[in-house]
Design a protein around this motif. Structure first.
Motif, PDB file in Angstrom:
ATOM      1  N   VAL A 295      14.579  23.987   1.638  1.00  0.00           N
ATOM      2  CA  VAL A 295      14.053  22.623   1.491  1.00  0.00           C
ATOM      3  C   VAL A 295      14.477  22.050   0.139  1.00  0.00           C
ATOM      4  N   PRO A 296      14.485  20.727   0.010  1.00  0.00           N
ATOM      5  CA  PRO A 296      14.919  20.126  -1.251  1.00  0.00           C
ATOM      6  C   PRO A 296      14.046  20.546  -2.424  1.00  0.00           C
TER       7      PRO A 296
ATOM      8  N   SER B 140       2.316  15.035   3.087  1.00  0.00           N
ATOM      9  CA  SER B 140       2.375  14.669   1.671  1.00  0.00           C
ATOM     10  C   SER B 140       3.622  15.225   1.009  1.00  0.00           C
ATOM     11  N   LEU B 141       4.001  16.458   1.349  1.00  0.00           N
ATOM     12  CA  LEU B 141       5.168  17.043   0.699  1.00  0.00           C
ATOM     13  C   LEU B 141       6.454  16.349   1.136  1.00  0.00           C
ATOM     14  N   SER B 142       6.451  15.780   2.348  1.00  0.00           N
ATOM     15  CA  SER B 142       7.671  15.102   2.776  1.00  0.00           C
ATOM     16  C   SER B 142       7.604  13.607   2.503  1.00  0.00           C
ATOM     17  N   ASP B 143       6.556  13.180   1.807  1.00  0.00           N
ATOM     18  CA  ASP B 143       6.440  11.773   1.456  1.00  0.00           C
ATOM     19  C   ASP B 143       7.617  11.355   0.573  1.00  0.00           C
ATOM     20  N   GLY B 144       8.236  10.259   0.952  1.00  0.00           N
ATOM     21  CA  GLY B 144       9.399   9.808   0.185  1.00  0.00           C
ATOM     22  C   GLY B 144      10.704  10.275   0.787  1.00  0.00           C
ATOM     23  N   GLY B 145      10.629  10.959   1.926  1.00  0.00           N
ATOM     24  CA  GLY B 145      11.854  11.432   2.585  1.00  0.00           C
ATOM     25  C   GLY B 145      12.639  12.344   1.677  1.00  0.00           C
ATOM     26  N   PHE B 146      13.946  12.323   1.797  1.00  0.00           N
ATOM     27  CA  PHE B 146      14.748  13.202   0.957  1.00  0.00           C
ATOM     28  C   PHE B 146      15.103  12.559  -0.381  1.00  0.00           C
TER      29      PHE B 146
ATOM     30  N   MET C 276       9.713  19.342   1.742  1.00  0.00           N
ATOM     31  CA  MET C 276       9.085  19.766   2.996  1.00  0.00           C
ATOM     32  C   MET C 276       8.169  20.947   2.715  1.00  0.00           C
ATOM     33  N   LEU C 277       7.168  21.127   3.599  1.00  0.00           N
ATOM     34  CA  LEU C 277       6.311  22.305   3.467  1.00  0.00           C
ATOM     35  C   LEU C 277       7.041  23.549   3.969  1.00  0.00           C
ATOM     36  N   GLY C 278       7.941  23.345   4.931  1.00  0.00           N
ATOM     37  CA  GLY C 278       8.772  24.439   5.432  1.00  0.00           C
ATOM     38  C   GLY C 278       7.956  25.639   5.852  1.00  0.00           C
ATOM     39  N   SER C 279       8.374  26.823   5.421  1.00  0.00           N
ATOM     40  CA  SER C 279       7.661  28.038   5.789  1.00  0.00           C
ATOM     41  C   SER C 279       6.592  28.387   4.762  1.00  0.00           C
ATOM     42  N   GLY C 280       6.417  27.527   3.766  1.00  0.00           N
ATOM     43  CA  GLY C 280       5.378  27.779   2.782  1.00  0.00           C
ATOM     44  C   GLY C 280       5.771  28.751   1.694  1.00  0.00           C
ATOM     45  N   ALA C 281       7.051  28.792   1.356  1.00  0.00           N
ATOM     46  CA  ALA C 281       7.483  29.638   0.248  1.00  0.00           C
ATOM     47  C   ALA C 281       7.548  28.775  -0.996  1.00  0.00           C
TER      48      ALA C 281
ATOM     49  N   ALA D  40      22.831  22.616   3.047  1.00  0.00           N
ATOM     50  CA  ALA D  40      23.219  21.369   2.383  1.00  0.00           C
ATOM     51  C   ALA D  40      22.087  20.776   1.551  1.00  0.00           C
ATOM     52  N   TRP D  41      20.843  20.876   2.051  1.00  0.00           N
ATOM     53  CA  TRP D  41      19.731  20.206   1.367  1.00  0.00           C
ATOM     54  C   TRP D  41      19.500  20.687  -0.065  1.00  0.00           C
ATOM     55  N   PRO D  42      19.434  22.008  -0.302  1.00  0.00           N
ATOM     56  CA  PRO D  42      19.160  22.410  -1.691  1.00  0.00           C
ATOM     57  C   PRO D  42      20.236  21.923  -2.658  1.00  0.00           C
ATOM     58  N   VAL D  43      21.477  21.915  -2.219  1.00  0.00           N
ATOM     59  CA  VAL D  43      22.561  21.475  -3.102  1.00  0.00           C
ATOM     60  C   VAL D  43      22.449  19.976  -3.345  1.00  0.00           C
ATOM     61  N   ALA D  44      22.296  19.225  -2.257  1.00  0.00           N
ATOM     62  CA  ALA D  44      22.221  17.768  -2.388  1.00  0.00           C
ATOM     63  C   ALA D  44      21.036  17.359  -3.253  1.00  0.00           C
ATOM     64  N   SER D  45      19.881  18.019  -3.052  1.00  0.00           N
ATOM     65  CA  SER D  45      18.689  17.611  -3.808  1.00  0.00           C
ATOM     66  C   SER D  45      18.796  18.024  -5.271  1.00  0.00           C
ATOM     67  N   ALA D  46      19.406  19.187  -5.541  1.00  0.00           N
ATOM     68  CA  ALA D  46      19.560  19.612  -6.934  1.00  0.00           C
ATOM     69  C   ALA D  46      20.434  18.618  -7.682  1.00  0.00           C
ATOM     70  N   VAL D  47      21.492  18.163  -7.032  1.00  0.00           N
ATOM     71  CA  VAL D  47      22.365  17.190  -7.688  1.00  0.00           C
ATOM     72  C   VAL D  47      21.626  15.857  -7.855  1.00  0.00           C
TER      73      VAL D  47
END
Lengths: 448, 326
Positions: A290-291, A313-319, A324-329, A408-415
């Motif tokens: 997740v981002p 709430s965690l996905s508020d604001g989109g990407f 995302m809450l994902g698997s909760g890690a 793709a998401w972790p890379v895109a969000s980190a940048v």
């Protein structure tokens, strides 16, 4: 302390044995469901509960169950996805290891609801010791007449098998899991047809996460409406969170959905604050796919509201400003952690775990890893940052399964959130490659 | 029957037809390219992602658009579906991106590759690729592998379309090769050194969209565009015996199955026809083979050129000139 549904008895000595488990109210839901309820009533209760898939996608479990095709004369299967291998996620392992009967009870009740007479627990290959614990518990359940023919005299038969995978992350994707379970190479299938129509051995199949299945007994015992009262809005019930990173108390926590993120990080009941009193830099709230969010955006949404531990709430604001809450890690980074290095580490994982079936993911994950490796080791160019964004975009949404998106998401969000840190790495390669070197500019803007 | 609109063109096809097949019914430049899908092979498709299209209307009943681009080769049509391919910018951009992905680890050794001239990847990159690469890392390479007396595997060129795996399963039988490893280290291999020599196994060469599987009786003999394709047949006990001969003068340099404009074979042929019948006297010649593809192998044939057909129709009379007659 909030209500505990999954972990109430988890630390009772001997809970892994049938005797102690039954003493603490175990297998009540099996008795209740099999003797007093029809399968459809169980499905209805789960629907009412609003329980959402705990594996990452958050799809309503009851809805998934009601989509299951029920053609005459074709067996149906329930498969429990225990192939938990996302970096940062360890909730299912702890749960199965400590309280195997809770999962078995959930499997019996859920299988009854779905009309499945054979069910499988597909467990990650590295967790052989957990597999042995489960097998021991299953043997106990068979001996006590809770599995096998005519369970508790109700006329319902169920065989439960545990199957280990080979340790591939991709086999946590439901169709790759089914391929692997059938004994084939774990390549995700093209959808449609969905597993609910054509899954395991070409029969209708439901694949659920360990935690989702383990929540079913409580819902059957106490009613779906009672479960729906816990949590906030459409995020009902409790969730196991695997908290890790630079925090004082890493571990698995059961939270009621709706706990504020700030409370979760800093309260002594949960993470207990950042290690050595350092500052918070960033959080990956749902597992490596997740981002990532910087400190200011994880505590408050872009609109200035408190961020809560819920799907919404965690996905508020989109990407743009959400995750995302994902698997909760829940992975926490303090001020001394290098985001570039961490992103490279994630990219390396996805490069290693891509199955190689479809071209964007097979080639793109390796490409991103190599570019990030270059930046991290002081050989990056200024245009590499845009290259990363563009490659991530070329992968995202164009692949067979969600692994491409997850890469793709972790890379895109980190940048997106830490662009100046990447630029600093490229502009100052000598400083950036010193051991322990971290860019701190971003942090100042956060605290200001 | 289902009626769909593809790039603004209405077409009616049987229920259960895929979007790609519906587009092929229209034909021409609107057809999405396909690198892994192969009509005669069950289960193929969905892997290379170059055939992605945008479904802007799911069906007449449920007009919502599909959220992601879908692989047209495996997505069945619904009545009232509206699909955009060449008319959608996102689709063309995504395709460009995927062509780039397919090429980053490809050796680009077209000048010494036997497939050059009839290579699907070559055509695809001409049509959808960019001329420069952004990839500056080392490319993935493999050693060449001999798969017996007739077939050579050049894994470095492979795009992992799985077509040869399906061919071995469904056509040749007794499959001894498959995909080993995963990610970009995945490779076609036989695990232990095995020989691919089933009676129909030579078809893996025909289905290969790139130069990864090549015919050892033809390797480096000539360039495909110098050879003249001729339809021919023989009385073969194993297969239909209907083939295309690729000649240089009266020498048969290569025998392949007959392929249509999408490089799909009409009928699979056996290894005897393909590898061992290299004399003109083995064959009954039917005539020149018409190759209807955009690539270079469509040129330089025995076929007579069609003359005096105006390239742009309906030109004013003043522009018409009398062309010399052949």
């Amino acid at each position: 302390m909030g209500i505990k549904i999954l972990t109430e008895h988890i630390n009772v000595p001997g809970i892994e044995t049938l005797e102690v488990y039954r003493k603490h109210g175990g297998y009540r839901s099996v008795e209740k469901a099999l003797k007093t309820m029809t399968p459809d009533e169980v499905v209805e209760e789960v629907k009412t509960s609003g329980l959402r898939g705990r594996g990452g996608a958050g799809f309503p479990t009851g809805m998934k169950w009601s989509f299951l095709a029920k053609p005459e004369g074709v067996p149906r299967y329930l498969v429990c996805n225990a192939d938990e291998s996302e970096p940062g996620t360890f909730k299912d392992r702890v749960f199965m290891q400590k309280n195997p009967h809770a999962l078995i009870e959930g499997m019996i009740t859920s299988s009854y609801a779905l009309g499945a007479n054979t069910s499988y627990i597909y467990i990650r290959g590295e967790l052989m010791f957990v597999l042995r614990i489960l097998e021991k518990a299953i043997a106990e359940a068979y001996a006590a007449g809770l599995l096998g023919k005519n369970i508790m005299g109700s006329g319902y038969d169920l065989d439960l098998h545990v199957a280990p995978g080979g340790g591939a992350y991709i086999c946590g994707e439901e169709t790759a899991l089914l391929e692997s379970l059938e004994g084939k190479r774990g390549n995700p299938r093209n959808k449609p047809p969905f597993p609910a129509v054509k899954g395991l051995f070409a029969s209708p199949t439901v694949v659920n996460n360990v935690e989702s299945i383990a929540s079913v007994p409580w819902i059957v015992n106490n009613g779906g409406a009672e479960y729906a009262k816990i949590g906030v809005g459409r995020s009902t019930g409790t969730k196991l969170i695997s908290a890790s990173g630079n925090i004082n108390n890493p571990g698995v926590y059961e939270i009621e959905l709706g706990v504020p993120v700030e409370e979760f990080i800093y309260s002594d009941e949960y993470c207990g604050g950042i290690l050595k009193g350092k500052q918070l830099k960033a959080v990956v709230p749902g597992g490596s796919s997740v981002p990532i969010l910087p400190a200011n955006l994880i505590l408050k949404t872009a609109a200035g509201e408190d961020r809560l531990m819920t799907y919404e709430s965690l996905s508020d604001g989109g990407f743009v400003s959400g995750s995302m809450l994902g698997s909760g890690a829940f992975i926490v980074f303090d001020e001394d952690q290098c985001i570039v290095r961490n992103t490279w580490n994630y990219a390396r994982f996805y490069h290693h775990e891509s199955c190689g079936q479809c071209s964007p993911c097979r080639e793109g994950t390796g490409w991103m890893e190599k570019v990030l490796h270059r930046i991290e080791h002081g050989h990056g160019h200024q245009q590499d940052i845009d290259l990363l964004v563009s490659v991530a975009k070329q992968i995202e949404g164009n692949t067979i399964c969600p692994l491409g998106d997850a890469a793709a998401w972790p890379v895109a969000s980190a940048v997106r959130h830490f662009r100046d840190e990447f630029e600093w790495h490229i502009k100052h390669p000598q400083e950036a490659t010193l051991p322990g070197a971290v860019y701190r500019g971003q942090l100042e803007t956060i605290t200001a | 029957m289902a009626k769909i609109t593809f790039d603004g063109i209405e077409v009616e096809v049987a229920d259960g037809t895929t979007i790609l097949q519906a587009a092929r019914k229209i034909g021409g430049s609107v057809v999405p390219p396909a690198m892994c899908y192969y009509t005669p092979l069950k289960g193929s498709g969905g892997k290379c992602r170059v055939c992605l299209v945008k479904v802007t209307q799911g069906s007449a009943k449920d007009p919502r658009p599909m959220p992601k681009l879908v692989a047209s080769c495996i997505t069945p049509v619904q009545d009232g579906m509206v699909v955009e391919n060449t008319t959608n910018e996102d689709v063309l951009n995504a395709r460009k991106g995927i062509v780039e992905m397919l090429l980053i680890n490809h050796p680009l050794d077209c000048p010494i590759c036997d497939q050059a001239g009839e290579c699907n990847l070559q055509d695809l990159s001409y049509e959808h690729g960019v001329s420069a690469t952004r990839y500056e890392e080392e490319r993935r390479t493999f050693n060449k592998v001999d798969l017996g007396p007739y077939i050579q595997l050049h894994m470095t060129r492979c795009i992992l379309c799985y077509r040869c795996v399906y061919t071995a399963d469904q056509i040749a039988g007794n499959r001894v090769h498959g995909v080993l490893g995963r990610g970009d280290a995945a490779e076609i291999g036989t695990y232990i050194e095995n020989i691919v020599d089933q009676e129909m196994s030579g078809n893996v060469i025909d289905v290969c969209p790139v130069g990864a599987l090549t015919d050892k009786t033809w390797r480096f003999k000539n360039r495909v565009w110098f050879t003249k394709p001729m339809d021919a047949h023989r009385d073969c006990p194993t297969c239909s015996g209907k083939v295309t001969l690729w000649n240089r003068g009266d020498q048969v340099l290569r025998v392949t199955a007959r392929k249509d404009e999408y490089s799909e074979v009409e009928e699979f042929i056996c290894n005897t026809c393909r590898f061992e019948k290299k004399e003109m006297s083995d064959w009954t010649i039917e005539g020149p083979r018409h190759i209807n593809r955009a690539s270079v192998i469509s040129a330089n044939h025995y076929e007579l050129p069609v003359v005096n057909v105006p390239i742009v129709p309906n030109l004013p009379a003043s522009t018409k000139k009398n062309l010399p007659q052949h």
